[in-house]
Design a protein around this motif. Structure first.
Motif, PDB file in Angstrom:
ATOM      1  N   GLU A 128      22.397   3.972  29.914  1.00 39.29           N
ATOM      2  CA  GLU A 128      23.449   4.280  30.889  1.00 39.29           C
ATOM      3  C   GLU A 128      24.477   5.204  30.259  1.00 39.29           C
ATOM      4  N   GLU A 129      24.859   6.216  31.033  1.00 35.65           N
ATOM      5  CA  GLU A 129      25.818   7.192  30.535  1.00 35.65           C
ATOM      6  C   GLU A 129      27.182   6.559  30.284  1.00 35.65           C
ATOM      7  N   LEU A 130      27.515   5.497  31.025  1.00 34.14           N
ATOM      8  CA  LEU A 130      28.817   4.859  30.862  1.00 34.14           C
ATOM      9  C   LEU A 130      29.018   4.339  29.448  1.00 34.14           C
TER      10      LEU A 130
ATOM     11  N   PRO B 163      24.196  -3.099  26.032  1.00 34.72           N
ATOM     12  CA  PRO B 163      23.484  -2.006  26.723  1.00 34.72           C
ATOM     13  C   PRO B 163      22.050  -1.867  26.224  1.00 34.72           C
ATOM     14  N   VAL B 164      21.162  -1.466  27.151  1.00 36.89           N
ATOM     15  CA  VAL B 164      19.761  -1.228  26.804  1.00 36.89           C
ATOM     16  C   VAL B 164      19.674   0.100  26.049  1.00 36.89           C
TER      17      VAL B 164
ATOM     18  N   LYS C  91      51.767   6.885  23.764  1.00 37.20           N
ATOM     19  CA  LYS C  91      50.698   7.849  23.530  1.00 37.20           C
ATOM     20  C   LYS C  91      49.340   7.200  23.738  1.00 37.20           C
ATOM     21  N   ASN C  92      48.364   8.052  24.047  1.00 33.27           N
ATOM     22  CA  ASN C  92      46.992   7.590  24.210  1.00 33.27           C
ATOM     23  C   ASN C  92      46.361   7.394  22.840  1.00 33.27           C
ATOM     24  N   GLY C  93      45.732   6.240  22.636  1.00 29.90           N
ATOM     25  CA  GLY C  93      45.142   5.943  21.329  1.00 29.90           C
ATOM     26  C   GLY C  93      43.648   5.808  21.344  1.00 29.90           C
ATOM     27  N   GLY C  94      42.996   6.043  22.461  1.00 28.95           N
ATOM     28  CA  GLY C  94      41.546   5.929  22.525  1.00 28.95           C
ATOM     29  C   GLY C  94      41.118   5.008  23.638  1.00 28.95           C
ATOM     30  N   GLU C  95      39.903   4.492  23.538  1.00 26.08           N
ATOM     31  CA  GLU C  95      39.359   3.573  24.541  1.00 26.08           C
ATOM     32  C   GLU C  95      38.558   2.484  23.853  1.00 26.08           C
ATOM     33  N   LEU C  96      38.535   1.329  24.489  1.00 26.56           N
ATOM     34  CA  LEU C  96      37.821   0.164  23.964  1.00 26.56           C
ATOM     35  C   LEU C  96      36.749  -0.253  24.954  1.00 26.56           C
ATOM     36  N   LEU C  97      35.516  -0.385  24.490  1.00 29.16           N
ATOM     37  CA  LEU C  97      34.405  -0.850  25.332  1.00 29.16           C
ATOM     38  C   LEU C  97      34.190  -2.321  25.027  1.00 29.16           C
ATOM     39  N   ALA C  98      34.466  -3.164  26.013  1.00 29.29           N
ATOM     40  CA  ALA C  98      34.413  -4.602  25.774  1.00 29.29           C
ATOM     41  C   ALA C  98      34.240  -5.327  27.096  1.00 29.29           C
ATOM     42  N   ALA C  99      33.956  -6.639  26.986  1.00 23.71           N
ATOM     43  CA  ALA C  99      33.904  -7.532  28.146  1.00 23.71           C
ATOM     44  C   ALA C  99      34.517  -8.857  27.744  1.00 23.71           C
TER      45      ALA C  99
ATOM     46  N   ARG D 298      29.860  -7.107  32.925  1.00 26.35           N
ATOM     47  CA  ARG D 298      29.498  -5.788  32.430  1.00 26.35           C
ATOM     48  C   ARG D 298      30.588  -5.275  31.485  1.00 26.35           C
ATOM     49  N   LEU D 299      30.133  -4.543  30.497  1.00 25.63           N
ATOM     50  CA  LEU D 299      31.085  -3.895  29.602  1.00 25.63           C
ATOM     51  C   LEU D 299      31.878  -2.837  30.369  1.00 25.63           C
ATOM     52  N   ALA D 300      33.127  -2.681  29.980  1.00 22.04           N
ATOM     53  CA  ALA D 300      34.002  -1.702  30.638  1.00 22.04           C
ATOM     54  C   ALA D 300      34.902  -1.068  29.586  1.00 22.04           C
ATOM     55  N   TRP D 301      35.407   0.115  29.942  1.00 19.75           N
ATOM     56  CA  TRP D 301      36.309   0.845  29.048  1.00 19.75           C
ATOM     57  C   TRP D 301      37.747   0.481  29.373  1.00 19.75           C
ATOM     58  N   PHE D 302      38.507   0.150  28.333  1.00 21.16           N
ATOM     59  CA  PHE D 302      39.922  -0.187  28.465  1.00 21.16           C
ATOM     60  C   PHE D 302      40.735   0.811  27.640  1.00 21.16           C
TER      61      PHE D 302
END
Length: 940
Positions: free
Chosen positions: A247-249, A180-181, A102-110, A91-95
Motif C-alpha cells: 500500500e502506498e500509504l 503492512p504486507v 514547527k513541523n517535525g515529521g510524521e509518525l506511523l502508528a496505531a 489500521r496504521l495511520a500517520w500522525f
C-alpha cells in the motif's frame, strides 16, 4: 515508523505516555526515518470515573521523540498527541509531529484499547515473577496494537489475546494483522550528478558520492573525482532490492544523502533530501518491454529493406536564394509575434498571406502540462542542510541532485528472472559545449522603482562565470518595456547549466536596483525527450521571415528522435514517408499559397509534419514571472522570452531571428490649404457687414508643438478664403503597426524621453483672426490618415453626409500617396453638429528619401515646388483696415456710403455758401446804404 524533516542524522527513540504510565522504544541509530516495528503494552491500567463515558472518549496518548546523545542530554525532536480506538485490528495511520510551532515529521502508528470484562491475575509478558491485580475495570493499551483474529487467546479464565512475537527480549513486534504486507521491490536509481554544492565547514565539496536509503536498505554510488571538472557520476545506475509495503500509504520515503569523501577518511554528509511520495516513480517493466520489442521488430522489418545509407541527411546550403516578394517589405518577426498574440492591428497582412504563427505560452515552458517540467529524463532534487525547513529565513538549500527513480515489483522467488532494467540506453554524461541564444522580447507589469511610478529597465544575463549587461540600452520611464534583444553565450553543460535572466532599474545617482530575475535550467532542456533545445516551426522554409534555424534538418531530427527513444526509423519513398505503420504524403501537409515560394523539399516538410505530431516543443515564446530575492513570493512582473540551445557537436546553428524592435521610418505629410468656402461669418465690420478674417491651423496628433497656420484672409464677406499655403509635418511612422512614434518628456524636469505610439491623425481647424482679443474658433476636422474620409470634388457636394462614410469607403493616405478635394469642418451649435466651413486641401505622404529628391518648402517659401504655389488671388476687399486707409475708404466707406457721402458734400457746400452769404450780406448792405466813398468821388 517515523520520518523527520530535520536534516542531521539523529539516533531517535520514542517515549509513549498513557495516563500515569510511559514506555520507551528501542533506539534506531543514525537515521532520519527510523522503523521500530515494535509494540508497547500498557497492562492493567486503572480507569477512574464512569467506565462507559471513559471508553467513549478515551484519554489521549502522548508520543515524544528524542535524539539519544552519548555525551549530553538527549535532544527533544517533537511530540504528537493521538487518540486510541476500540476497533479491533486498527489500521496504521500517520500522525503529525510538532516541535513547538514547527513541523517535525510524521509518525506511523496505531493505538488500541482492550476492555476487560472480568478481573483476573495475569503474568505480565516479559516480566515473569511480577504480578499486578486490580478489582477495578482493567484495560490495556497497545502500540500500535496486537489484537488479531489469528492470535490465540489466553487461557479460558482470561479474556486477553496472546501478545505478539518478540524480536528480542522484551521487544514485541507488530502483529501480522496490523503490520503492512511487504513485497520484494526494485528501486532503480539514475544517479546522474550533483550541482551547485555549497561549501561545508569552510571547505569546498570536491569529491562527493551518493548514498540512497529506503526501507532500511542502503546503496552507495561511486565517487566523483573532481566535481569542478565533471559533476556527473561515472556509473549512473544503482539498484536497491528492498521489501516495501504494497500500500502506498505505508510506503517509507527515499532518503538521498550526498557525502564528501575528504582526507583522513572523513566522510561528512554535506546535504540530503527526503522523497516522501513514491507513487509517481512506479512503473510496469513488462508493458514497457513489450512496447519496445514491438517497435524493434517493426523497425527491423521495415528498415532492413528500404533504408539506403546516405539517404537520411540533406544539406540546404545549396538551395538557390529565392527572390523576395516586394509585398513582404513590412513583414518581420514582430508581424509573426503579433499575429500569434491576436494583435492583428499590428501584423498588417501577415495572416492574409498565410505565413506561420508561433505558440505563445502565458507561463514558463517547464510548467506547460505537455512537457512534464522537462524532468522526463531526470529530476532535480534540492539538497538541504540544517535542522528544519520551516524557519522564516532561507531553508538552506546547499545543492542539487540530478537523478530519477523507477520502482517496480520483483518476483517473490529470488531465483526467478528479474524484469529488464529501465535505465539502459543513456546519453553521454560527459561535458557538452553549447551555443545559447537568449531572445528577450518584452516585459509586462514591472514593479515601479522610481518616484514617478515607473522604472528604467535593462537586461542582465549570467551563465556560469559569463555576464552580459545591456545597461547602455535601458528603456526609460516604462513598466511595459519592449526589449527586442538577442544575446549569444557559450556554455559547457552540465558545469554551466543555470541561465539567470535579470531586469535592473537604471538610476543616475544611486546603485541600480534589481527588479526581478528568472532562472532556466538548460541541462533539463538539453536532456529532455521533448526537443526543448529549439522549437519546431509550422513549416520548413529555406528563406523568408520563417527561415529554418535549427542545426539539423527535419529528417535528421526525426532520425535522432527515433534513436533516443528506441523507435523504428522512418522509411522514405519518392513522395511518401512510412513511420510507425502510417504513411504520410504531401496531401497531409497544410501549405498556404503565399508561403509556398519559401518552402523546402517535400521529404523535409513531411518529416517536420511527423515531428509536430510527436508532441515536441513547438516554436514558441514563453512568459516567465520575475521574482526578487527581497520578496521571493511576490511576482515583480513577467518577461516574454525564449532560449535556443545548440550543441556544438551537431554543427553550426542556423541564422538567428531578428527580433530588434521595429524602428519608425521618417515620413513627411505635405498638406496644401488651397481654399475655404462657406465659413461661418463671426464678426461684424465697422460698416455693419458680417465677415470673418479666416485662417487655417493644422497639426498631427502627438506633434502639438509643431502647429502650423496659414496667413489670414481678411474681410471674407462670403465665407470664402484663398491661401495656397503648404503645411509640412515631419513624423516617424511604423508601417507594420500603422502607428506614429513620438519621443517626448513626460515632465519638464524629466531626463529621458518616453516613447509613445499614436494613430496618425491630422487635425485641421478654421479660425477667425482678431487683433485686439483672442482669436475665435470656428470649426475643425480630424482625420486618421489610415482610415481617411473620401473628399468631395466640389464645395457644393461637401456636406455632413460625407462624415458618415462606411468603413469600406475609407482610404489610406499611405496607400493612395496623395489625395485632393473638399472636406467639411464642423462645430456644435445648440447641441447639433453643423458645418462651420469647407476646406479644399491636397494631402501627400512622402518618405525622407522622396523629400530630398522632390523638396518642398513651408508655406510659399523656397524651395517652392512640387507643386509651385502662387500668391493667392484674393479680392480687393481682403485687407486689414487700419493698415490700408485708402482701401478702407474705397472699399468700406465709399462702397457702402457713397450716396450718403455725396449728399453730405452737397449739403455741406450749400450750408457753406449760406454761411458765407449770411456772414457777408449785412456788411454789404450797410456799405450800400452809407456809401462812405460817394462824396469823395463826387469832389474829384
Amino acid at each position: 515508523m517515523m520520518f523527520f524533516s530535520c536534516c542531521f542524522s539523529p539516533d531517535p527513540y520514542a517515549i509513549v505516555s498513557f495516563l500515569h504510565q510511559s514506555q520507551r522504544t528501542v533506539t534506531v541509530r543514525n537515521t532520519l526515518n527510523p522503523t521500530w516495528d515494535q509494540t508497547l503494552i500498557f497492562y492493567e491500567l486503572e480507569m477512574f470515573g464512569d467506565p462507559e463515558a471513559t471508553m467513549a472518549n478515551p484519554p489521549n496518548v502522548v508520543v515524544e521523540l528524542y535524539d539519544e546523545d552519548t555525551y549530553g542530554a538527549d535532544e527533544f525532536l517533537g511530540r504528537c498527541v493521538c487518540q486510541p480506538t476500540l476497533t479491533r485490528s486498527p489500521r496504521l495511520a500517520w500522525f503529525p509531529i510538532r516541535c513547538g510551532d514547527k513541523n517535525g515529521g510524521e509518525l506511523l502508528a496505531a493505538f488500541e484499547l482492550i476492555r476487560r470484562e472480568k478481573p483476573a491475575i495475569h503474568h505480565i509478558p516479559g516480566q515473569e515473577g511480577d504480578i499486578m491485580t486490580s478489582t477495578h475495570v482493567l484495560d490495556e493499551l497497545m502500540f500500535p496494537g496486537f489484537i488479531s483474529e489469528n492470535l490465540q487467546q489466553w487461557p479460558e479464565e482470561s479474556d486477553l489475546p496472546y501478545p505478539p512475537p518478540q524480536r528480542e527480549p522484551n521487544v514485541f513486534m507488530i502483529p501480522q494483522g496490523i503490520k503492512p504486507v511487504l513485497q520484494r521491490t526494485a528501486i532503480e536509481i539514475l544517479a546522474w550528478g550533483v550541482r551547485n554544492l555549497k561549501s561545508f565547514q569552510l571547505a569546498s565539496v570536491t569529491s562527493p558520492s551518493l548514498q540512497v536509503e529506503c526501507g532500511g536498505t542502503m546503496v552507495q554510488s561511486c565517487v566523483i573525482r573532481s566535481v569542478k571538472k565533471k559533476p556527473n557520476f561515472d556509473v549512473n545506475t544503482l539498484i536497491l532490492n528492498v521489501r516495501l509495503p504494497r500500500e502506498e500509504l505505508y510506503m517509507p520515503p527515499i532518503v538521498i544523502k550526498v557525502i564528501d569523501n575528504r582526507q583522513f577518511g572523513r566522510k561528512p554528509v554535506v546535504g540530503q533530501c527526503t522523497i516522501h511520495s513514491l507513487e509517481e516513480y512506479r512503473c510496469n517493466p513488462e508493458e514497457e518491454r513489450g512496447a519496445v520489442e514491438e517497435e524493434e521488430e517493426d523497425g527491423w522489418r521495415h528498415e532492413s529493406s528500404h533504408l539506403i545509407s546516405g539517404d537520411v541527411f540533406i544539406d540546404i546550403d545549396d538551395e538557390q536564394p529565392l527572390v523576395p516578394d516586394q509585398g513582404e517589405d513590412f513583414m518581420d518577426w514582430w508581424s509573426k509575434f503579433y499575429a500569434s498574440t491576436g494583435e492583428t492591428n499590428k501584423c498588417g497582412t501577415y495572416l492574409d498571406k498565410g505565413f506561420d504563427t508561433l505558440k505563445v505560452y502565458d507561463q514558463e515552458l517547464e510548467k506547460a502540462e505537455a512537457f512534464e517540467g522537462f524532468s522526463d529524463f531526470c529530476q532535480t532534487f534540492k539538497l538541504y542542510r540544517g535542522k528544519t525547513q520551516d524557519e522564516g529565513d532561507d531553508p538552506s538549500v546547499v545543492g542539487e541532485f540530478k537523478g530519477m527513480f523507477k520502482i517496480y515489483p520483483l518476483p517473490d522467488d529470488p531465483s526467478a528472472s528479474a524484469p529488464p532494467r529501465q535505465f539502459r540506453k543513456l546519453p553521454s554524461s560527459g561535458i557538452e559545449d553549447c551555443l545559447v541564444r537568449v531572445y528577450i522580447i518584452q516585459s509586462q507589469g514591472l514593479q515601479p522603482k522610481d518616484t514617478n511610478g515607473k522604472c528604467d529597465p535593462y537586461v542582465k544575463i549570467t551563465l556560469g562565470k559569463k555576464t552580459i549587461s545591456d545597461h547602455e540600452n535601458y528603456i526609460p520611464c516604462t513598466l511595459d518595456p519592449v526589449f527586442g534583444k538577442m544575446f549569444e553565450l557559450t556554455c559547457s553543460l552540465p558545469l554551466e547549466k543555470d541561465l539567470r535572466v535579470m531586469l535592473y532599474d537604471h538610476d543616475m545617482l544611486t546603485k541600480d536596483e534589481k527588479i526581478g530575475e528568472t532562472v532556466i535550467d538548460l541541462e533539463n532542456r538539453f536532456l529532455s525527450k521533448y526537443g526543448a533545445m529549439c522549437g519546431l516551426p509550422q513549416s520548413y522554409c529555406v528563406s523568408g521571415v520563417n527561415q529554418w534555424r535549427d542545426q539539423l534538418t527535419p529528417r535528421q531530427l526525426l532520425l535522432r528522435f527515433c534513436e533516443r527513444r528506441n523507435l523504428r526509423k522512418p522509411v522514405y519513398e519518392h513522395d511518401a514517408v512510412h513511420f510507425r505503420g502510417v504513411q504520410y504524403t504531401a496531401a497531409d501537409l497544410e501549405d498556404k499559397n503565399e508561403s509556398k515560394r519559401h518552402l523546402g523539399p517535400i521529404k523535409e516538410r513531411i518529416s517536420l509534419h511527423i515531428l509536430r505530431k510527436l508532441g515536441l516543443v513547438p516554436e514558441h515564446v514563453e512568459t516567465r514571472p520575475l521574482y526578487s530575492p527581497l520578496q521571493p513570493d511576490i511576482e515583480q512582473g513577467r518577461l516574454m522570452m525564449w532560449v535556443d540551445l545548440f550543441p556544438k557537436s551537431l554543427g553550426p546553428p542556423g541564422p538567428p531571428f531578428n527580433v530588434t524592435p521595429r524602428k519608425a521610418k521618417k515620413f513627411f505629410l505635405r498638406c496644401i490649404i488651397w481654399n475655404t468656402s462657406d465659413v461661418i461669418l463671426d464678426d461684424v465690420s465697422i460698416s455693419g457687414e458680417k465677415m470673418s478674417d479666416i485662417y487655417v491651423k493644422g497639426w498631427l496628433e502627438g506633434h502639438e508643438h509643431n502647429k502650423q497656420k496659414t496667413d489670414v484672409h481678411y474681410r471674407s464677406l462670403g465665407g470664402e478664403g484663398n491661401f495656397n499655403y503648404r503645411f509640412l509635418f515631419p513624423f516617424h511612422y511604423l508601417p507594420a503597426e500603422q502607428l506614429c512614434v513620438v519621443d517626448r518628456k513626460e515632465h519638464f524636469w524629466s531626463i529621458d524621453k518616453a516613447e509613445t505610439k499614436l494613430a496618425p491623425k491630422l487635425t485641421i481647424q478654421v479660425w477667425d483672426n482678431d487683433k485686439f482679443s483672442f482669436d475665435d474658433y470656428l470649426g475643425h476636422l480630424v482625420m486618421d490618415l489610415n482610415h481617411m474620409l473620401r473628399p468631395a470634388k466640389s464645395p457644393e457636394k461637401c456636406n455632413l453626409h460625407l462624415l458618415d462614410q462606411p468603413a469600406d469607403r475609407l482610404v489610406s493616405l499611405f496607400e493612395q500617396k496623395t489625395v485632393k478635394g473638399w472636406w467639411p469642418c464642423t462645430c456644435q451649435k445648440n447641441g447639433e453638429k453643423i458645418i462651420a466651413g469647407k476646406v479644399e486641401m491636397s494631402l501627400e505622404i512622402v518618405s525622407e528619401h522622396e523629400q530630398e529628391e522632390r523638396p518642398a518648402g513651408l508655406g510659399r517659401d523656397e524651395p517652392n515646388m512640387n507643386p509651385h504655389l502662387e500668391e493667392p488671388q484674393r479680392p480687393e476687399t481682403s485687407f486689414l483696415w487700419f493698415s490700408s486707409p485708402y482701401k478702407t475708404l474705397k472699399f468700406i466707406l465709399w462702397r457702402r456710403f457713397k450716396w450718403f457721402i455725396i449728399l453730405f458734400i452737397i449739403l455741406f457746400l450749400i450750408l457753406l455758401f449760406l454761411g458765407v452769404f449770411l456772414y457777408s450780406f449785412p456788411n454789404y448792405v450797410a456799405m450800400k446804404m452809407v456809401g462812405p466813398f460817394g462824396p469823395a468821388k463826387a469832389a474829384k
